[in-house]
Design a protein around this motif. Structure first.
Motif, PDB file in Angstrom:
ATOM      1  N   LEU A  18       0.835  -1.208   0.000  1.00 48.10           N
ATOM      2  CA  LEU A  18       0.000   0.000   0.000  1.00 48.10           C
ATOM      3  C   LEU A  18       0.872   1.262   0.000  1.00 48.10           C
ATOM      4  O   LEU A  18       0.650   2.207  -0.761  1.00 48.10           O
ATOM      5  CB  LEU A  18      -0.829  -0.030   1.291  1.00 48.10           C
ATOM      6  CG  LEU A  18      -2.263   0.408   1.230  1.00 48.10           C
ATOM      7  CD1 LEU A  18      -3.027  -0.429   0.252  1.00 48.10           C
ATOM      8  CD2 LEU A  18      -2.903   0.258   2.615  1.00 48.10           C
ATOM      9  N   ARG A  19       1.887   1.228   0.854  1.00 50.40           N
ATOM     10  CA  ARG A  19       2.790   2.383   0.965  1.00 50.40           C
ATOM     11  C   ARG A  19       3.504   2.615  -0.367  1.00 50.40           C
ATOM     12  O   ARG A  19       3.626   3.747  -0.832  1.00 50.40           O
ATOM     13  CB  ARG A  19       3.786   2.094   2.097  1.00 50.40           C
ATOM     14  CG  ARG A  19       4.757   3.184   2.347  1.00 50.40           C
ATOM     15  CD  ARG A  19       5.398   3.038   3.720  1.00 50.40           C
ATOM     16  NE  ARG A  19       4.549   3.619   4.756  1.00 50.40           N
ATOM     17  CZ  ARG A  19       4.730   3.441   6.061  1.00 50.40           C
ATOM     18  NH1 ARG A  19       5.708   2.674   6.506  1.00 50.40           N
ATOM     19  NH2 ARG A  19       3.929   4.014   6.926  1.00 50.40           N
ATOM     20  N   ARG A  20       3.955   1.524  -1.008  1.00 50.23           N
ATOM     21  CA  ARG A  20       4.665   1.668  -2.286  1.00 50.23           C
ATOM     22  C   ARG A  20       3.753   2.247  -3.359  1.00 50.23           C
ATOM     23  O   ARG A  20       4.165   3.085  -4.159  1.00 50.23           O
ATOM     24  CB  ARG A  20       5.166   0.305  -2.761  1.00 50.23           C
ATOM     25  CG  ARG A  20       6.585   0.025  -2.339  1.00 50.23           C
ATOM     26  CD  ARG A  20       7.052  -1.335  -2.826  1.00 50.23           C
ATOM     27  NE  ARG A  20       6.558  -1.690  -4.143  1.00 50.23           N
ATOM     28  CZ  ARG A  20       6.146  -2.912  -4.491  1.00 50.23           C
ATOM     29  NH1 ARG A  20       6.164  -3.889  -3.623  1.00 50.23           N
ATOM     30  NH2 ARG A  20       5.701  -3.153  -5.702  1.00 50.23           N
ATOM     31  N   VAL A  21       2.511   1.797  -3.379  1.00 53.91           N
ATOM     32  CA  VAL A  21       1.581   2.293  -4.406  1.00 53.91           C
ATOM     33  C   VAL A  21       1.300   3.778  -4.165  1.00 53.91           C
ATOM     34  O   VAL A  21       1.292   4.592  -5.097  1.00 53.91           O
ATOM     35  CB  VAL A  21       0.279   1.449  -4.422  1.00 53.91           C
ATOM     36  CG1 VAL A  21      -0.792   2.099  -5.274  1.00 53.91           C
ATOM     37  CG2 VAL A  21       0.585   0.038  -4.933  1.00 53.91           C
ATOM     38  N   LEU A  22       1.139   4.145  -2.906  1.00 57.06           N
ATOM     39  CA  LEU A  22       0.889   5.562  -2.607  1.00 57.06           C
ATOM     40  C   LEU A  22       2.096   6.411  -3.008  1.00 57.06           C
ATOM     41  O   LEU A  22       1.957   7.473  -3.620  1.00 57.06           O
ATOM     42  CB  LEU A  22       0.584   5.737  -1.119  1.00 57.06           C
ATOM     43  CG  LEU A  22       0.231   7.171  -0.744  1.00 57.06           C
ATOM     44  CD1 LEU A  22      -0.943   7.198   0.237  1.00 57.06           C
ATOM     45  CD2 LEU A  22       1.413   7.932  -0.168  1.00 57.06           C
ATOM     46  N   ARG A  23       3.286   5.927  -2.711  1.00 59.26           N
ATOM     47  CA  ARG A  23       4.493   6.692  -3.043  1.00 59.26           C
ATOM     48  C   ARG A  23       4.675   6.785  -4.557  1.00 59.26           C
ATOM     49  O   ARG A  23       5.142   7.796  -5.067  1.00 59.26           O
ATOM     50  CB  ARG A  23       5.707   6.040  -2.386  1.00 59.26           C
ATOM     51  CG  ARG A  23       5.625   6.212  -0.892  1.00 59.26           C
ATOM     52  CD  ARG A  23       6.753   5.569  -0.146  1.00 59.26           C
ATOM     53  NE  ARG A  23       6.665   5.972   1.245  1.00 59.26           N
ATOM     54  CZ  ARG A  23       7.612   5.766   2.140  1.00 59.26           C
ATOM     55  NH1 ARG A  23       8.716   5.161   1.790  1.00 59.26           N
ATOM     56  NH2 ARG A  23       7.454   6.187   3.378  1.00 59.26           N
ATOM     57  N   ARG A  24       4.279   5.728  -5.240  1.00 60.84           N
ATOM     58  CA  ARG A  24       4.362   5.743  -6.697  1.00 60.84           C
ATOM     59  C   ARG A  24       3.425   6.832  -7.246  1.00 60.84           C
ATOM     60  O   ARG A  24       3.802   7.612  -8.111  1.00 60.84           O
ATOM     61  CB  ARG A  24       3.942   4.363  -7.205  1.00 60.84           C
ATOM     62  CG  ARG A  24       4.481   4.013  -8.549  1.00 60.84           C
ATOM     63  CD  ARG A  24       4.368   2.518  -8.793  1.00 60.84           C
ATOM     64  NE  ARG A  24       4.840   2.217 -10.127  1.00 60.84           N
ATOM     65  CZ  ARG A  24       4.069   2.240 -11.200  1.00 60.84           C
ATOM     66  NH1 ARG A  24       2.797   2.504 -11.086  1.00 60.84           N
ATOM     67  NH2 ARG A  24       4.583   1.977 -12.394  1.00 60.84           N
ATOM     68  N   ALA A  25       2.207   6.880  -6.703  1.00 58.59           N
ATOM     69  CA  ALA A  25       1.251   7.911  -7.150  1.00 58.59           C
ATOM     70  C   ALA A  25       1.814   9.302  -6.837  1.00 58.59           C
ATOM     71  O   ALA A  25       1.725  10.222  -7.659  1.00 58.59           O
ATOM     72  CB  ALA A  25      -0.096   7.713  -6.465  1.00 58.59           C
ATOM     73  N   ALA A  26       2.424   9.468  -5.655  1.00 61.15           N
ATOM     74  CA  ALA A  26       2.976  10.773  -5.285  1.00 61.15           C
ATOM     75  C   ALA A  26       4.104  11.175  -6.237  1.00 61.15           C
ATOM     76  O   ALA A  26       4.202  12.332  -6.647  1.00 61.15           O
ATOM     77  CB  ALA A  26       3.479  10.737  -3.842  1.00 61.15           C
ATOM     78  N   ARG A  27       4.928  10.188  -6.626  1.00 60.26           N
ATOM     79  CA  ARG A  27       6.027  10.513  -7.549  1.00 60.26           C
ATOM     80  C   ARG A  27       5.494  10.897  -8.926  1.00 60.26           C
ATOM     81  O   ARG A  27       5.999  11.818  -9.564  1.00 60.26           O
ATOM     82  CB  ARG A  27       7.005   9.343  -7.653  1.00 60.26           C
ATOM     83  CG  ARG A  27       7.975   9.290  -6.471  1.00 60.26           C
ATOM     84  CD  ARG A  27       9.206   8.471  -6.808  1.00 60.26           C
ATOM     85  NE  ARG A  27       8.816   7.139  -7.213  1.00 60.26           N
ATOM     86  CZ  ARG A  27       8.648   6.105  -6.372  1.00 60.26           C
ATOM     87  NH1 ARG A  27       8.857   6.261  -5.086  1.00 60.26           N
ATOM     88  NH2 ARG A  27       8.275   4.940  -6.820  1.00 60.26           N
ATOM     89  N   PHE A  28       4.437  10.223  -9.381  1.00 61.37           N
ATOM     90  CA  PHE A  28       3.833  10.631 -10.654  1.00 61.37           C
ATOM     91  C   PHE A  28       3.201  12.013 -10.516  1.00 61.37           C
ATOM     92  O   PHE A  28       3.178  12.794 -11.458  1.00 61.37           O
ATOM     93  CB  PHE A  28       2.828   9.575 -11.148  1.00 61.37           C
ATOM     94  CG  PHE A  28       3.499   8.458 -11.897  1.00 61.37           C
ATOM     95  CD1 PHE A  28       3.724   8.555 -13.269  1.00 61.37           C
ATOM     96  CD2 PHE A  28       3.935   7.313 -11.243  1.00 61.37           C
ATOM     97  CE1 PHE A  28       4.359   7.530 -13.968  1.00 61.37           C
ATOM     98  CE2 PHE A  28       4.571   6.279 -11.932  1.00 61.37           C
ATOM     99  CZ  PHE A  28       4.786   6.386 -13.300  1.00 61.37           C
ATOM    100  N   GLY A  29       2.731  12.331  -9.314  1.00 63.73           N
ATOM    101  CA  GLY A  29       2.201  13.680  -9.054  1.00 63.73           C
ATOM    102  C   GLY A  29       3.287  14.724  -9.234  1.00 63.73           C
ATOM    103  O   GLY A  29       3.041  15.814  -9.751  1.00 63.73           O
ATOM    104  N   ARG A  30       4.493  14.378  -8.836  1.00 66.32           N
ATOM    105  CA  ARG A  30       5.602  15.342  -8.988  1.00 66.32           C
ATOM    106  C   ARG A  30       5.885  15.626 -10.463  1.00 66.32           C
ATOM    107  O   ARG A  30       6.317  16.706 -10.815  1.00 66.32           O
ATOM    108  CB  ARG A  30       6.838  14.867  -8.251  1.00 66.32           C
ATOM    109  CG  ARG A  30       6.579  14.924  -6.744  1.00 66.32           C
ATOM    110  CD  ARG A  30       7.781  15.063  -5.891  1.00 66.32           C
ATOM    111  NE  ARG A  30       7.296  15.466  -4.560  1.00 66.32           N
ATOM    112  CZ  ARG A  30       7.963  16.185  -3.690  1.00 66.32           C
ATOM    113  NH1 ARG A  30       9.169  16.607  -3.965  1.00 66.32           N
ATOM    114  NH2 ARG A  30       7.430  16.501  -2.528  1.00 66.32           N
ATOM    115  N   MET A  31       5.608  14.651 -11.337  1.00 66.43           N
ATOM    116  CA  MET A  31       5.767  14.913 -12.782  1.00 66.43           C
ATOM    117  C   MET A  31       4.790  15.990 -13.228  1.00 66.43           C
ATOM    118  O   MET A  31       4.965  16.615 -14.256  1.00 66.43           O
ATOM    119  CB  MET A  31       5.503  13.649 -13.603  1.00 66.43           C
ATOM    120  CG  MET A  31       6.554  12.604 -13.482  1.00 66.43           C
ATOM    121  SD  MET A  31       6.110  11.261 -14.612  1.00 66.43           S
ATOM    122  CE  MET A  31       7.143   9.995 -13.979  1.00 66.43           C
ATOM    123  N   LEU A  32       3.712  16.151 -12.458  1.00 65.34           N
ATOM    124  CA  LEU A  32       2.728  17.197 -12.770  1.00 65.34           C
ATOM    125  C   LEU A  32       2.933  18.400 -11.836  1.00 65.34           C
ATOM    126  O   LEU A  32       2.022  19.211 -11.649  1.00 65.34           O
ATOM    127  CB  LEU A  32       1.298  16.648 -12.624  1.00 65.34           C
ATOM    128  CG  LEU A  32       0.972  15.404 -13.457  1.00 65.34           C
ATOM    129  CD1 LEU A  32      -0.445  14.918 -13.180  1.00 65.34           C
ATOM    130  CD2 LEU A  32       1.137  15.687 -14.954  1.00 65.34           C
TER     131      LEU A  32
END
Ligand code: GLY
Length: 367
Positions: free
Chosen positions: A302-316
């Motif tokens: 769960l933590r990894r998936v959330l961090r992955r989403a946050a990192r893709f957020g940084r691309m935006l």
């Protein structure tokens, strides 16, 4: 005219209810009672005790739409998510079930009836695969449907023998694929199980064995049917879309990401938006069903998936917590089928926001 995902889900349920199937609610996406799984990865998980003859079902026929997550273990689609149009960490699997009741003939002819008569899919875009040793299924497709025999293809264990994990109920399967490409005349058998335009939409599994811890197969006392139809894929196809992200299941979430970030779907081909839209579904449903982020096992996924989403957020260029802001939109899309999302909305948002905040601090400190 667009057909809503809500109507399509209901049409599936209605079709099988008319064939005397009992509607069963989706089980939790967190399989609290199955130590072999971190997340529910298939509709059949909750029915394992029936297949293994350990419990007796209330009805020998069932229909459902099961919440599934495939980010760990035997079935893991994470790397495809957002890059292609049809893999998700979280998805719904529509299923009809026979617990020692009907078998291959009915499963095959009803799937064909629903796809070609109720949903009127073009027959000359449909392909079927069968397990190499299962001539019986091939004969049933020929005798009980009007699919062209050239569209029935044989595949080996990897594609047409289904298992939920290293152990458990399993068996040969026959899969239905739909050609989503622009030019039906360009179709060929080589595309099935090879090219993205040939999309697997429904897997009919004939549960006949149990695999034990040593890898041996044992015949089960009865034979069962376990089917799984990819809901998001069917919603896309019935609406003439080649991407699941172009359906009412995703559009409101993608729109919200555009609104929050101020970044259009043109950035990086929309991949960051799509990954985030996918991941928030996985996060919200897991949290609503009682999972929590942590440092091991399920919590770590769960933590990894959330961090992955946050990192893709940084691309935006989103550096402040934002994932939690998508939860209300998601609830709006899904809560008629899954009221738990609305009931647990506050909790889900709180956990996501706290986890995002602490991850952002870590990133900003350059760790
Ligand atoms: N149990 C069938 C599938 O997940 O495809």
């Amino acid at each position: 005219m667009a057909i809503s995902s809500t109507d399509i889900r209901q049409q599936f349920i209605d079709f099988f209810q008319k064939k005397e199937h009992q509607f069963v609610r989706s089980s939790s996406v967190v399989p609290h009672e199955d130590p072999t799984l971190l997340f529910t990865n298939a509709g059949m998980n909750q029915f394992k005790p029936y297949f293994m003859g350990l419990q007796t079902p209330e009805s020998r026929r069932a229909v459902n739409s099961q919440k599934c997550i495939r980010v760990s273990g035997k079935h893991n689609d994470l790397e495809e998510v957002g890059v292609d149009d049809y893999h998700h960490t979280f998805f719904e699997m529509l299923g009809n079930w026979s617990f020692g009741d009907y078998y291959k003939k009915e499963a095959i002819s009803w799937a064909w009836e629903l796809l070609t008569e109720v949903w009127t899919l073009e027959k000359d875009r449909l392909w079927v695969s069968i397990f190499q040793d299962d001539d019986e299924s091939g004969d049933l497709w020929k005798e009980h449907t009007d699919i062209h025999p050239n569209r029935i293809l044989k595949f080996g264990h990897k594609d047409n023998f289904w298992e939920m994990g290293d152990t458990g109920p399993c068996g040969p399967c026959t899969e239905i694929h739909y050609y989503t490409g622009d030019d039906p005349d360009k179709q060929s058998a080589e595309g099935v199980n090879a090219l993205a335009e040939y999309r697997e939409i429904w897997n009919l599994v004939f549960i006949q064995y149990n695999r034990d811890g040593e890898g041996n197969l044992h015949e089960l006392p009865e034979k069962h049917v376990d089917t799984g139809a990819g809901f998001e894929r069917i919603v896309a196809i019935l609406n003439g879309k080649s991407s699941n992200y172009e359906t009412d299941l995703f559009i409101p979430i993608l729109d919200k990401i555009v609104e929050i970030s101020g970044k259009s779907l043109e950035i990086n081909d929309g991949i960051p938006h799509r990954v985030i839209a996918d991941h928030v579904r996985m996060l919200a449903f897991s949290l609503a069903d009682g999972a929590m982020p942590g440092n091991e096992g399920r919590g770590y996924v769960l933590r990894r998936v959330l961090r992955r989403a946050a990192r893709f957020g940084r691309m935006l260029e989103m550096k402040d917590p934002f994932i939690y802001k998508l939860v209300n939109t998601l609830s709006g899309v899904m809560c008629s089928a899954f009221p738990e999302l609305k009931e647990k909305q506050k909790h889900v948002k709180k956990v996501i926001k706290a986890e995002e905040s602490s991850f952002n601090e870590t990133l900003d400190r350059g760790l």
